[in-house]
Design a protein around this motif. Structure first.
Motif, PDB file in Angstrom:
ATOM      1  N   LEU A 115     -16.802  -0.088   0.016  1.00 47.81           N
ATOM      2  CA  LEU A 115     -15.845   0.296   1.047  1.00 47.81           C
ATOM      3  C   LEU A 115     -14.733  -0.746   1.063  1.00 47.81           C
ATOM      4  N   ASN A 116     -13.513  -0.332   0.754  1.00 50.03           N
ATOM      5  CA  ASN A 116     -12.368  -1.243   0.811  1.00 50.03           C
ATOM      6  C   ASN A 116     -11.088  -0.444   1.031  1.00 50.03           C
ATOM      7  N   THR A 117      -9.973  -1.120   1.006  1.00 46.29           N
ATOM      8  CA  THR A 117      -8.680  -0.459   1.171  1.00 46.29           C
ATOM      9  C   THR A 117      -7.936  -0.464  -0.159  1.00 46.29           C
ATOM     10  N   ARG A 118      -7.053   0.491  -0.320  1.00 46.52           N
ATOM     11  CA  ARG A 118      -6.279   0.614  -1.558  1.00 46.52           C
ATOM     12  C   ARG A 118      -4.870   1.057  -1.214  1.00 46.52           C
ATOM     13  N   LEU A 119      -3.887   0.396  -1.819  1.00 46.27           N
ATOM     14  CA  LEU A 119      -2.485   0.734  -1.585  1.00 46.27           C
ATOM     15  C   LEU A 119      -2.092   1.907  -2.476  1.00 46.27           C
ATOM     16  N   ILE A 120      -1.594   2.961  -1.876  1.00 45.94           N
ATOM     17  CA  ILE A 120      -1.094   4.122  -2.624  1.00 45.94           C
ATOM     18  C   ILE A 120       0.426   4.058  -2.595  1.00 45.94           C
ATOM     19  N   ASP A 121       1.020   3.645  -3.715  1.00 46.41           N
ATOM     20  CA  ASP A 121       2.485   3.561  -3.794  1.00 46.41           C
ATOM     21  C   ASP A 121       3.026   4.223  -5.053  1.00 46.41           C
ATOM     22  N   SER A 122       2.186   5.005  -5.728  1.00 44.64           N
ATOM     23  CA  SER A 122       2.628   5.731  -6.919  1.00 44.64           C
ATOM     24  C   SER A 122       1.670   6.896  -7.164  1.00 44.64           C
ATOM     25  N   GLY A 123       2.002   7.737  -8.122  1.00 43.34           N
ATOM     26  CA  GLY A 123       1.144   8.866  -8.484  1.00 43.34           C
ATOM     27  C   GLY A 123       1.216  10.000  -7.483  1.00 43.34           C
ATOM     28  N   PHE A 124       0.216  10.882  -7.530  1.00 42.51           N
ATOM     29  CA  PHE A 124       0.126  12.050  -6.640  1.00 42.51           C
ATOM     30  C   PHE A 124       1.378  12.923  -6.727  1.00 42.51           C
ATOM     31  N   GLY A 125       1.856  13.114  -7.978  1.00 43.57           N
ATOM     32  CA  GLY A 125       3.019  13.983  -8.184  1.00 43.57           C
ATOM     33  C   GLY A 125       4.289  13.466  -7.531  1.00 43.57           C
ATOM     34  N   GLY A 126       4.399  12.138  -7.430  1.00 44.69           N
ATOM     35  CA  GLY A 126       5.583  11.539  -6.808  1.00 44.69           C
ATOM     36  C   GLY A 126       5.443  11.275  -5.325  1.00 44.69           C
ATOM     37  N   ASP A 127       4.413  11.830  -4.691  1.00 40.70           N
ATOM     38  CA  ASP A 127       4.221  11.639  -3.256  1.00 40.70           C
ATOM     39  C   ASP A 127       3.714  10.233  -2.920  1.00 40.70           C
TER      40      ASP A 127
END
Length: 202
Positions: A115-127
């Protein structure tokens, strides 16, 4: 002789180490540090291994003879009754039927649930770039072990179980209906990979 000298030098240096104290770090020093956080879990739990608390196990496998607080989860035609496990019921629509996970019991153990945190700042079709936030990452266990695990999945017209064969006097409900779609017994080990990302909602 050399080993005695080294041993003596180590003893003389020990008080200096003991007297060491914690010093506060300035912002500039903190900015140069990096680290990782998270939780790694392993454990074992039992679900209704000896039957649940809602129903007593009857003396026979004939539903017509059960009392209001009795239920058997033995297969149809079995010679002796069997205690029942946990029941989970979910109603997907206000006026719809119920999905039920019934007679859930057994011993389950896992190793490597993270269990941790992750930064989502790329991918997902540009979202991902537009999102640019932390999400909660639930890493699936490397290994999940089952011992005497069992459950049944079905649909019902009520969330709580009722004895269809019983009368109103002993807590029965002839209108109750449940259809088990499938049931399973599990013994063994499952290896899992991947993670589940939980996105915050504003």
């Amino acid at each position: 002789m050399t080993s005695k000298v080294l041993y003596l030098a180590a003893l003389l240096a020990l008080p200096a180490l003991v007297r060491a104290e914690l010093q506060p770090l300035e912002d500039a020093d903190l900015s140069r540090l990096s680290g990782q956080g998270g939780v790694y879990l392993s454990g074992e739990f039992s679900i209704n291994k000896n039957g649940g608390v809602l129903w007593n196990t009857p003396s026979s496998n004939n539903p017509a003879t059960w009392q209001a607080n009795e239920r058997s989860c033995a297969i149809a035609g079995a010679a002796s009754p069997e205690s029942c496990g946990l029941r989970i019921a979910i109603r997907s629509e206000a006026n719809g039927g119920w999905y039920v996970l019934d007679n859930l019991k057994g011993i389950f153990s896992f190793e490597g649930l993270t269990l941790n945190t992750r930064l989502i700042d790329s991918g997902f079709g540009g979202d991902g770039a537009a999102f640019n936030q932390d999400v909660l990452a639930l890493g699936l266990p490397n290994e999940v072990r089952f011992k005497n695990g069992s459950f049944a999945f079905g649909v019902a017209n009520q969330g709580g179980w009722q004895n269809k064969a019983g009368g109103v006097a002993n807590g029965g409900n002839p209108a109750y209906q449940q259809t088990d779609i499938f049931s399973a017994k599990v013994d063994g080990t499952i290896r899992m990979q991947g993670s589940v990302l939980i996105f915050p909602k504003n």
